[in-house]
Design a protein around this motif. Structure first.
Motif, PDB file in Angstrom:
ATOM      1  N   GLU A   4       0.823  -1.202   0.000  1.00 18.38           N
ATOM      2  CA  GLU A   4       0.000   0.000   0.000  1.00 18.38           C
ATOM      3  C   GLU A   4       0.860   1.255   0.000  1.00 18.38           C
ATOM      4  O   GLU A   4       0.548   2.235  -0.694  1.00 18.38           O
ATOM      5  N   GLN A   5       1.947   1.223   0.758  1.00 20.79           N
ATOM      6  CA  GLN A   5       2.822   2.396   0.840  1.00 20.79           C
ATOM      7  C   GLN A   5       3.502   2.686  -0.490  1.00 20.79           C
ATOM      8  O   GLN A   5       3.513   3.827  -0.959  1.00 20.79           O
ATOM      9  N   GLU A   8       1.126   3.930  -3.238  1.00 20.60           N
ATOM     10  CA  GLU A   8       0.733   5.319  -3.038  1.00 20.60           C
ATOM     11  C   GLU A   8       1.847   6.269  -3.469  1.00 20.60           C
ATOM     12  O   GLU A   8       1.595   7.276  -4.144  1.00 20.60           O
TER      13      GLU A   8
END
Length: 292
Positions: A4-5, A8
Motif C-alpha cells: 500500500e505504501q 501510493e
C-alpha cells in the motif's frame, strides 16, 4: 515498505511528474519549441519516461510485488532490481555499483568538494553574455530570441564587467574572444577542484547527477532536483542578454547595480535549496554502498 505504501508513493510520483512535464509534452505534440525550458529536456539526458519512473532508493525492500504491480507503471529495470525469497523486491545496488562505480565515485567526490568550498556570489550570470560576445546575429544559438540590448551594447557589458565563471560546462561555450576575459580557466579535469555552490549551473546539474544515479536515488529526490533546475533555468535566461519577455519572463538587468543585487539574492536562494539536495544525493550513495 508495504504494498500500500509503495503503490501510493508510485502514483503520487507519476502524478507529480506528469504535472511538471505537462507543458513540455503538449508543446512536443504541437511541434513547438521553447528556448527556455527545452534546455531541461535536451541538454540533460533524462527522458520524460525516466523522470516519471519511481524508485524507492537503495536499501529499501518493496513488499510483495506481483506481476503487474512493479514499482512503476512500466516495471522496474530488471537489471537493477532483484527479488528475495519472501517475494519482496529491492534495488540491486551491488550490480549498479559494479557497473557504474566510477561514475558514482566522481559524483560523490564532486558533491562533497562543492559542499566544502565557499559559495561565490559575484559572477552575475555573465556566462550567458560571454556566449554571444562578438557573434553575428546568425551565429547566436537562440536565433528565435533577440538580444535585449542589441549586439553592440551586449558586447560592452562583457567588456565592462569582470567575468569569474567557475563552471566548465558554461565556460566551454564562451566565444573565442570572450574566453580569455574569464578570470578562471576551468577544465573537465579540474571540475572537482573548481565547482562551487553559488554557481547556477552547478546547482542545475544536481538534476543530471541524480539522473545518472538512476534507481539509487528515490524518485521524490529526482523530481526535487528537476524542479530546482527548472527554476534556475528561468532565472539563468532572465539574467541573460536575450529578451525572454515573450515567454512571460521579466529581465534581471545584471548590467545595472540593482540587477546585480537581484541576481545575487536569487543566487543565494538557489544555493540554500541546492545544498540540502546535495546532502540527500550523498545520503543515497551512502545507502547504496551499505546495501551492496
Amino acid at each position: 515498505m508495504s504494498v500500500e505504501q509503495w503503490r501510493e508513493r508510485r502514483l503520487a510520483h507519476a502524478d507529480r511528474a506528469d504535472r511538471l512535464t505537462e507543458a513540455h509534452r503538449a508543446r512536443q505534440l504541437r511541434g513547438e519549441k521553447h528556448p527556455v525550458e527545452d534546455f531541461l529536456f535536451s541538454y540533460y539526458t533524462v527522458r520524460v519516461a525516466e523522470l516519471r519512473r519511481w524508485h524507492p532508493g537503495a536499501g529499501i525492500s518493496l513488499a510483495g510485488p506481483r506481476p503487474g504491480d512493479a514499482p512503476d507503471a512500466d516495471g522496474p529495470a530488471p537489471k537493477w532490481y532483484r527479488g528475495s525469497a519472501d517475494g519482496s523486491l529491492r534495488v540491486d545496488a551491488a550490480a549498479f555499483l559494479d557497473r557504474r562505480g566510477r561514475t558514482v565515485d566522481l559524483i560523490e567526490r564532486l558533491l562533497r568538494a562543492t559542499l566544502d568550498r565557499p559559495a561565490r556570489f559575484g559572477c552575475f550570470g555573465l556566462h550567458e553574455w560571454a556566449m554571444v560576445y562578438r557573434l553575428d546575429p546568425e551565429e547566436i544559438r537562440h536565433r528565435g530570441l533577440s538580444l535585449r540590448l542589441g549586439s553592440e551594447h551586449s558586447d560592452r557589458v562583457v567588456q565592462e564587467n569582470p567575468i569569474g565563471c567557475t563552471h566548465f560546462d558554461a565556460y566551454r561555450f564562451f566565444t573565442p574572444e570572450a574566453a580569455p576575459l574569464n578570470e578562471e580557466r576551468p577544465t573537465r579535469d579540474t571540475q572537482v577542484d573548481t565547482e562551487q555552490a553559488g554557481c547556477l549551473h552547478a546547482n542545475m546539474d544536481l538534476y543530471k547527477w541524480a539522473g545518472k544515479l538512476g534507481p539509487l536515488v528515490p524518485g521524490e529526490l529526482l523530481l526535487d532536483c528537476f524542479e530546482l533546475a527548472r527554476d534556475i533555468r528561468r532565472v539563468d535566461m532572465r539574467a541573460s542578454p536575450y529578451d525572454v519577455s515573450p515567454y512571460g519572463l521579466e529581465a534581471v538587468r545584471i548590467e545595472t547595480p540593482a540587477g546585480k543585487r537581484e541576481y545575487a539574492r536569487l543566487q543565494r536562494g538557489f544555493t540554500e535549496r541546492a545544498n540540502p539536495l546535495r546532502d540527500r544525493i550523498l545520503d543515497a550513495i551512502t545507502a547504496a554502498r551499505a546495501a551492496s
